[in-house]
Design an enzyme around this catalytic site. Structure first.
Site, short mmCIF file in Angstrom:
data_model
loop_
_atom_site.label_atom_id
_atom_site.label_comp_id
_atom_site.label_asym_id
_atom_site.label_seq_id
_atom_site.Cartn_x
_atom_site.Cartn_y
_atom_site.Cartn_z
N ARG A 148 6.99 -5.85 -8.68
CA ARG A 148 7.54 -5.62 -7.34
C ARG A 148 8.36 -4.32 -7.37
O ARG A 148 9.52 -4.32 -7.75
CB ARG A 148 8.41 -6.79 -6.91
CG ARG A 148 8.78 -6.79 -5.43
CD ARG A 148 9.65 -7.99 -5.09
NE ARG A 148 9.00 -9.25 -5.39
CZ ARG A 148 8.18 -9.90 -4.55
NH1 ARG A 148 7.94 -9.38 -3.36
NH2 ARG A 148 7.64 -11.04 -4.90
N ARG A 172 -0.47 -3.96 -10.13
CA ARG A 172 -0.61 -5.35 -10.56
C ARG A 172 -1.91 -5.57 -11.32
O ARG A 172 -1.98 -6.42 -12.21
CB ARG A 172 -0.51 -6.29 -9.35
CG ARG A 172 0.88 -6.31 -8.74
CD ARG A 172 1.07 -7.43 -7.74
NE ARG A 172 2.43 -7.41 -7.20
CZ ARG A 172 2.99 -8.40 -6.51
NH1 ARG A 172 2.29 -9.50 -6.27
NH2 ARG A 172 4.23 -8.31 -6.05
N GLU A 174 0.09 -13.12 -7.09
CA GLU A 174 -0.67 -12.44 -6.04
C GLU A 174 -1.05 -11.02 -6.46
O GLU A 174 -0.23 -10.26 -6.94
CB GLU A 174 0.16 -12.38 -4.76
CG GLU A 174 -0.53 -11.65 -3.62
CD GLU A 174 0.44 -11.18 -2.56
OE1 GLU A 174 0.14 -10.16 -1.90
OE2 GLU A 174 1.51 -11.79 -2.40
N ARG A 230 8.09 0.53 -0.25
CA ARG A 230 8.72 -0.63 0.38
C ARG A 230 10.14 -0.79 -0.16
O ARG A 230 10.38 -0.67 -1.36
CB ARG A 230 7.92 -1.90 0.12
CG ARG A 230 6.52 -1.84 0.73
CD ARG A 230 5.77 -3.13 0.54
NE ARG A 230 4.39 -3.00 1.01
CZ ARG A 230 3.47 -3.94 0.91
NH1 ARG A 230 3.78 -5.09 0.35
NH2 ARG A 230 2.24 -3.73 1.38
N SER A 255 -3.84 -9.66 -0.72
CA SER A 255 -3.82 -10.49 0.48
C SER A 255 -4.87 -9.94 1.43
O SER A 255 -4.84 -8.74 1.76
CB SER A 255 -2.44 -10.45 1.16
OG SER A 255 -1.54 -11.34 0.56
#
Length: 432
Positions: free
Chosen positions: A284, A398, A356, A269, A359
């Site tokens: 991230r 994560r 987070e 990403r 999701s």
């Protein structure tokens, strides 16, 4: 993609639903475009009828004494004029239809009724909490300090090799990262009924359009070459969900609970729009890994499937004894293609915050309509759109961060969770 029939039936209701996401749907623009498309159809039918009538006139003229060539010559001018008008009308209809398609492709999914009102992540609603954050008798460090002190986490070398937002891991830490992947895959395939699947890490434009990343979010993707429509995957959701594109599954193929796939993959990403956020460490990154869960189900099973999929992601956190909370995203924070999303947020002592880690989303038939992913209903014998769902089960980097921070000791060592020890050759800690 939204059902155009539903949009036509009540565009104002669609506008009100999308407003809950903070999205403005221009009803007048849609109505005008759809009206132009309908008028093009009416005009085309009128010209086709006129052409048919003119063609019949040839026989009438022959009956009145003209030769066939004379009759054709008299009518051809009219036919040529009609043909030219039809060509122009066809091109006009194509342009209008393309505008209408582009408009529909840019519309996000309608949020489910139970999605709470709100504009940002601050308005998300906590629905459950599991585990209690550990009270340390020392000042807990973040994962970067822990990994660097172990000599096994290296952002500086990654920056030299590539650039910012990349990481190099060595030794036990790299093995722990791999252990997490294997543990998650074994749990989901062995206990939760998922079929493991291996997919390409490069996808085409049609695949990204099918799951909703394109055309709206191209800046978030890594395109390989300007002259080719190939992209690195932002998540395994894209290739895995697209296994159903342009397919009709028989009812027996879906079984009782639909199709379930578990896929480990790297993800890439660009993190457009996140500059300055989470630049430190592994939270991230441009390249990271996930074990993705994807379900393809009948519409009647959709709501139940979201609860089960979310529970499967939670099971990983519980097996690792990592405290977390579950929140339902508000309308303003929900993803473009989703109709309902639960976020799982794990406790990170180094940040004194929940962050987070997964999701889990239901998309209804939004993606399936774009992909034409269907199943045949045995009661009617007709194809119907599938409902698609996915979620991280979990984001590996994560999860590694959460293990390092929650299992750290004052001497700099890190306890290895019991569930991971069989994958670590029985080792009980890192360092020390």
């Amino acid at each position: 993609m939204l059902d155009i029939k539903a949009v036509r039936q009540d565009p104002e209701a669609v506008a009100q639903a999308l407003a809950r996401r903070g999205f403005t749907f221009d009803v007048d623009q849609f109505t005008a475009l759809d009206g132009r498309r309908k008028q093009a159809d009416v005009d085309s039918q009128a010209l086709l009828a006129e052409r048919k009538s003119a063609s019949k006139k040839i026989g009438q003229l022959v009956g009145q004494g003209l030769s066939v060539d004379e009759a054709k010559a008299q009518v051809n001018e009219t036919l040529e004029k009609i043909a030219a008008q039809l060509d122009e009308l066809t091109e006009q209809a194509k342009r209008v239809q393309q505008e209408l398609d582009d408009l529909l492709l840019g519309l996000p999914n309608l949020p489910a009724d139970e999605v709470p009102e709100g504009q940002s992540e601050d308005d998300n609603v906590e629905v459950a909490r599991w585990g209690e954050p550990l009270a340390f008798d020392f000042n807990p460090r973040d994962h970067v300090e822990i990994g660097e002190a172990l000599g096994q986490l290296d952002s500086e070398t990654a920056g030299k090799i590539t650039g910012s937002r990349f990481t190099v891991m060595y030794g036990e830490l790299a093995r722990l990262h791999r252990a997490l992947i294997q543990f998650m895959l074994n749990l989901h395939t062995g206990e939760h009924g998922y079929q493991e699947i291996y997919v390409p890490y490069i996808v085409n434009r049609d695949s990204l359009r099918g799951t909703g990343q394109l055309p709206k979010f191209e800046e978030d993707l890594f395109k390989l070459r300007a002259d080719q429509d190939y992209y690195l995957i932002p998540t395994a959701e894209v290739p895995v969900t697209n296994v159903a594109r342009d397919r009709i599954f028989e009812d027996a193929e879906l079984g009782e609970s639909g199709l379930r796939f578990a896929c480990h993959s790297p993800c890439f990403r660009s993190e457009a729009g996140s500059y300055g956020r989470d630049t430190r460490g592994m939270i991230r990154q441009h390249q990271f890994e996930k074990v993705e869960l994807v379900q393809l189900v009948r519409a009647a099973d959709s709501d139940r499937a979201l609860e089960s999929l979310t529970g499967h992601a939670e099971a990983v956190l519980q097996a690792l004894a990592l405290p977390y909370r579950k929140v339902i995203l508000c309308g303003g924070d929900i993803g473009f293609s989703a109709r309902k999303t639960y976020d799982l947020e794990v406790w990170l002592p180094g940040q004194s915050a929940y962050r987070e880690i997964s999701s889990c989303s239901s998309f209804g038939d939004f993606q399936a309509r774009r992909m034409q992913a269907r199943w045949r209903n045995p009661a009617t014998g007709k194809p119907e759109l599938l409902h698609t769902l996915n979620g991280s089960g979990l984001a590996v980097g994560r999860t590694l961060v959460a293990v390092l921070e929650n299992y750290q000791r004052a001497d700099g060592s890190v306890v290895i969770p019991e569930a991971l020890r069989p994958y670590m050759g029985g080792a009980e800690q890192l360092g020390g």
